[in-house]
Enzyme design. Sequence first.
Site, PDB file in Angstrom:
ATOM      1  N   THR A   1      23.432  57.188  52.753  1.00 27.21           N
ATOM      2  CA  THR A   1      22.233  56.702  53.012  1.00 27.21           C
ATOM      3  C   THR A   1      21.627  57.253  54.335  1.00 27.21           C
ATOM      4  O   THR A   1      20.356  57.612  54.485  1.00 27.21           O
ATOM      5  CB  THR A   1      22.083  55.143  53.195  1.00 27.21           C
TER       6      THR A   1
ATOM      7  N   ARG B   1      17.646  40.395  56.981  1.00 31.68           N
ATOM      8  CA  ARG B   1      18.535  41.363  57.963  1.00 31.68           C
ATOM      9  C   ARG B   1      18.839  40.942  59.189  1.00 31.68           C
ATOM     10  O   ARG B   1      19.599  40.936  59.930  1.00 31.68           O
ATOM     11  CB  ARG B   1      17.650  42.759  58.175  1.00 31.68           C
TER      12      ARG B   1
ATOM     13  N   GLU C   1      23.910  19.559  70.218  1.00 30.63           N
ATOM     14  CA  GLU C   1      24.066  17.857  70.795  1.00 30.63           C
ATOM     15  C   GLU C   1      23.313  17.885  72.165  1.00 30.63           C
ATOM     16  O   GLU C   1      22.974  16.876  72.533  1.00 30.63           O
ATOM     17  CB  GLU C   1      25.231  17.513  70.638  1.00 30.63           C
TER      18      GLU C   1
ATOM     19  N   SER D   1      12.829  56.858  47.400  1.00 31.51           N
ATOM     20  CA  SER D   1      12.590  55.372  47.410  1.00 31.51           C
ATOM     21  C   SER D   1      11.488  54.646  48.017  1.00 31.51           C
ATOM     22  O   SER D   1      11.384  53.519  48.034  1.00 31.51           O
ATOM     23  CB  SER D   1      14.216  54.788  47.529  1.00 31.51           C
TER      24      SER D   1
ATOM     25  N   CYS E   1      31.859  19.649  68.515  1.00 31.85           N
ATOM     26  CA  CYS E   1      32.981  20.452  69.046  1.00 31.85           C
ATOM     27  C   CYS E   1      34.082  19.467  69.718  1.00 31.85           C
ATOM     28  O   CYS E   1      33.270  18.643  70.574  1.00 31.85           O
ATOM     29  CB  CYS E   1      32.593  22.041  69.518  1.00 31.85           C
TER      30      CYS E   1
ATOM     31  N   THR F   1      16.461  52.176  41.835  1.00 34.43           N
ATOM     32  CA  THR F   1      16.570  52.140  43.370  1.00 34.43           C
ATOM     33  C   THR F   1      15.768  53.315  43.916  1.00 34.43           C
ATOM     34  O   THR F   1      15.137  53.217  45.146  1.00 34.43           O
ATOM     35  CB  THR F   1      17.516  51.708  43.830  1.00 34.43           C
TER      36      THR F   1
END
Length: 370
Positions: free
Chosen positions: A204, A192, A57, A176, A83, A169
């Site tokens: 991982t 992401r 705003e 992969s 707000c 996968t």
Amino acid sequence: MQQYPDLTPAMAQALACAREAMYRTSPNPRVGCVIVSPEGEVLGRGATQRAGGAHAEVMALRDAGARGHSVAGATVYVTLEPCSHHGRTGPCCDALVAAGIDRVVASMPDPNPRVAGQGFARLHAAGVDVQVGEGAVEAREINLGFLSRMVRGTPWVRMKMAASLDGFTALPNGVSQWITGEAARADGHAWRARACAVLTGIGTVLEDNPRLNVRSVNTERQPHLVLVDSALQVPLDAALFIPGRAVWIYAGNANEEKARALQALGATVTSMPNPQGKVDLPAMLRDLARKEINELHVEAGYKLNGSLLAEGLVDELLVYLAPKLLGEGLGLARMAPLAALSQACALEFHSMDRVGADVRILARMPGREF
């Protein structure tokens, strides 16, 4: 510009402004605002800036002023309730009243307990006409994570996967890279980038040593990194330790010496065991909400994926399917065998799109309304 049927042009523009703020506002909501004269002329536009900066705003009021427009008697179209509290910035409802705004059309109330209708009430008390509801579905989509944190006390959890058409996968040996194409990988970076934090597991990290930062799209900030590492096995030279990025590591059994070494690298180590000595995943999500994480983007292996799904902690799956058949390999998630099809984890397709040569599926757990 994304098209929104059945919306006034001004609200469609406000929603577009909110989407332009997708990668910068966290932990604040993504909000867009458009000011329109009684004759229908757009006087100013704005979107929320980075935390500590001006809200949508105020940015729209500044834009109108820079164009030499008076906004007295104008209508404000905004994607979230203005707000009403003093936080990092002053109350937006007061700024609108002071500017002489005659009407406010807002997509939805702000569930933040510090606002929660008080912004609308103060506008009403000042004689401003308030209408609520236009663009609510679209505004909710833009701010799923913020709404989740405010209403449920946990982030919105999005689990990203890339797989072959037969659901693998990786190859049996764990390789992969790359099942999906370049366009899908770039699109994954965009998802992401919109998250407050990326979560992965120690498997991982040990297998791939990923950075898990945003590289394929322009972003004003990098998401934080969250690591589930029950025994603190993460190497001190792991690629995820990027200067300037917050790394939060959740452990099961505390290894004080390793924890001190990780903290010397700037990581925050939290011991949060469940009765089995693994990380208490529901407690971790509540803690991440206290850290102001809105959207949590999961890029992990089949073991952690299975644990998160088994505990009902995933809100949606972001799955990229490549037009390939691997025949054998690692699956999307390790889950307990089912005795009947009725026991399957049921989802609802939210969208399906082509991304380069691949297909992107967004599927959600049913009943995740708030």
